[in-house]
Motif scaffolding. Structure first.
Motif, short mmCIF file in Angstrom:
data_model
loop_
_atom_site.label_atom_id
_atom_site.label_comp_id
_atom_site.label_asym_id
_atom_site.label_seq_id
_atom_site.Cartn_x
_atom_site.Cartn_y
_atom_site.Cartn_z
N LYS A 126 0.87 -1.17 0.00
CA LYS A 126 0.00 0.00 0.00
C LYS A 126 0.90 1.22 0.00
CE LYS A 126 -3.85 -1.78 2.84
NZ LYS A 126 -4.65 -1.50 4.06
N LYS A 150 -6.69 -6.49 -2.94
CA LYS A 150 -7.26 -7.23 -1.82
C LYS A 150 -8.08 -6.28 -0.97
CE LYS A 150 -4.37 -11.27 -0.99
NZ LYS A 150 -3.54 -11.97 0.02
N GLN A 151 -9.37 -6.56 -0.85
CA GLN A 151 -10.26 -5.72 -0.07
C GLN A 151 -10.15 -6.07 1.42
OE1 GLN A 151 -11.58 -3.40 -1.78
NE2 GLN A 151 -11.30 -4.23 -3.85
N GLU A 152 -10.70 -5.20 2.27
CA GLU A 152 -10.64 -5.43 3.72
C GLU A 152 -11.38 -6.69 4.14
OE1 GLU A 152 -11.92 -1.99 5.78
OE2 GLU A 152 -10.24 -0.74 5.09
N ASP A 153 -12.40 -7.08 3.36
CA ASP A 153 -13.15 -8.29 3.69
C ASP A 153 -12.54 -9.54 3.03
OD1 ASP A 153 -13.73 -7.85 1.05
OD2 ASP A 153 -15.91 -7.86 1.27
N SER A 154 -11.28 -9.40 2.56
CA SER A 154 -10.50 -10.50 1.96
C SER A 154 -10.94 -10.89 0.55
CB SER A 154 -10.53 -11.75 2.86
OG SER A 154 -9.93 -11.44 4.10
N SER A 172 -3.29 3.36 -2.31
CA SER A 172 -3.48 3.08 -0.88
C SER A 172 -4.24 1.77 -0.67
CB SER A 172 -4.22 4.24 -0.20
OG SER A 172 -5.54 4.35 -0.69
N LEU A 173 -4.77 1.20 -1.76
CA LEU A 173 -5.41 -0.11 -1.68
C LEU A 173 -4.32 -1.19 -1.68
CD1 LEU A 173 -8.22 0.37 -4.38
CD2 LEU A 173 -8.50 0.44 -1.89
N LEU A 174 -4.53 -2.25 -0.94
CA LEU A 174 -3.56 -3.35 -0.92
C LEU A 174 -3.55 -3.99 -2.30
CD1 LEU A 174 -1.60 -5.02 0.80
CD2 LEU A 174 -3.51 -6.53 1.36
#
Length: 202
Positions: A126, A150-154, A172-174
């Motif tokens: 990130k 990859k979102q925060e909810d995997s 800033s997104l993974l």
């Protein structure tokens, strides 16, 4: 008692025995079938599994390719443990001595040319900047590559890009790049920041 790590050659030898090829000669034939005229020699393969000579990156690449592994996974758990980034992961950033760096080092952004070998990928990352949003703009110079978020909810968002494609995204997104092909990929990337009020269309 402390567990002693196997050498890289010992791990490769064990993996070959568990593979459909069983013998070193049969495994080398499989390498030749994949790489054809660019295939490593049998003696190079023999030297690797017997730890008699430090293997070149291309040698490990062809071995890993036939075993359907990444070079970093091949080295993991051995006395030749890989770094998170660098040639072992297929990630090749150009350093400060490169022509590209010297050409752009007076600008407020720095292009980076990376090369990802077949079945390689970059590290997950990130990027953040104070009071601003970080963005990446890239151009595919050669090959085909997947950009993976990859979102925060995997959940995973995968997008494929080919030679000549351009794209801009919120860094800033993974995210990471993955090459699922055998051909290497070259990507020209520019990282930059914009105030949060700026609108970036992606």
């Amino acid at each position: 008692m402390e567990n002693i790590k196997p050498t890289l050659g010992q791990k490769i030898k064990a993996l070959i025995k568990k593979s459909p090829y069983k013998s070193l000669l049969a495994f080398h034939r499989a390498i030749v079938a994949y790489a054809e005229g660019d295939a490593i020699s049998y003696s190079s393969l023999h030297n690797v599994v017997n730890d008699t000579k430090r293997p070149e990156e291309n040698t490990l690449y062809q071995i890993a390719l036939v075993l359907k592994m990444k070079i970093s996974d091949l080295r993991r758990g051995t006395t030749n443990e890989p770094l998170e980034t660098g040639p072992s992961s297929g990630f090749y950033p150009y350093n400060e001595s490169s022509v590209l760096y010297n050409l752009y080092n007076n600008l407020p952004f720095l292009p980076q040319l990376i090369k990802i070998k077949g079945h390689g990928q970059t590290s997950e990352e990130k990027e953040f900047a104070a009071n601003a949003k970080s963005y990446k703009f890239f151009y595919i110079c050669n090959g085909t590559v997947d950009l993976i978020f990859k979102q925060e909810d995997s959940t995973i968002d995968r997008r494929e890009f080919r030679k000549g494609d351009v794209f801009c995204f919120d860094a800033s997104l993974l995210h990471y790049f993955e090459n699922r092909k055998t051909q290497y990929v070259e990507i020209l990337i520019v990282s930059f920041t914009k105030p949060s009020r700026a609108k970036i269309i992606t």
